[in-house]
Design a protein around this motif. Structure first.
Motif, PDB file in Angstrom:
ATOM      1  N   THR A   1       0.840  -1.192   0.000  1.00  0.00           N
ATOM      2  CA  THR A   1       0.000   0.000   0.000  1.00  0.00           C
ATOM      3  C   THR A   1       0.873   1.240   0.000  1.00  0.00           C
ATOM      4  N   LEU A   2       0.493   2.211  -0.811  1.00  0.00           N
ATOM      5  CA  LEU A   2       1.116   3.522  -0.830  1.00  0.00           C
ATOM      6  C   LEU A   2       0.110   4.507  -0.249  1.00  0.00           C
ATOM      7  N   HIS A   3       0.505   5.199   0.817  1.00  0.00           N
ATOM      8  CA  HIS A   3      -0.338   6.177   1.484  1.00  0.00           C
ATOM      9  C   HIS A   3       0.344   7.526   1.349  1.00  0.00           C
ATOM     10  N   VAL A   4      -0.343   8.513   0.788  1.00  0.00           N
ATOM     11  CA  VAL A   4       0.238   9.836   0.578  1.00  0.00           C
ATOM     12  C   VAL A   4      -0.565  10.875   1.363  1.00  0.00           C
ATOM     13  N   PHE A   5       0.154  11.712   2.108  1.00  0.00           N
ATOM     14  CA  PHE A   5      -0.444  12.763   2.917  1.00  0.00           C
ATOM     15  C   PHE A   5      -0.080  14.111   2.309  1.00  0.00           C
ATOM     16  N   TYR A   6      -0.993  15.065   2.388  1.00  0.00           N
ATOM     17  CA  TYR A   6      -0.784  16.391   1.804  1.00  0.00           C
ATOM     18  C   TYR A   6      -0.899  17.470   2.882  1.00  0.00           C
TER      19      TYR A   6
END
Length: 71
Positions: free
Chosen positions: A42-47
């Motif tokens: 899983t790739l989780h990206v936060f902004y």
């Protein structure tokens, strides 16, 4: 990097691939803004508030087998 640049780099919108994949989701890891999940991980990206990547996490996906077992 902006959200649009991340999506372009990954090549598909956030989601689960294949769509019928059943997996165990770790508690406490569900709060990211965008998430891509596959049988491999899983790739989780936060902004941040400016819409730029503030953090990205890659972690192992725990797939649930068709027979219902974990092993």
């Amino acid at each position: 990097m902006t959200r649009a640049q991340v999506w372009e780099t990954v090549g598909v919108p956030p989601g689960t691939y294949p769509e019928d994949l059943a997996y165990f989701d770790r508690v406490g890891i569900r709060c990211g803004d965008d998430r891509w999940t596959s049988a491999e991980g899983t790739l989780h990206v936060f902004y941040d508030s400016d819409g730029r990547v503030s953090a990205a996490i890659v972690y192992e996906t725990h797939v649930i087998r068709e027979d219902g077992s974990w092993w």
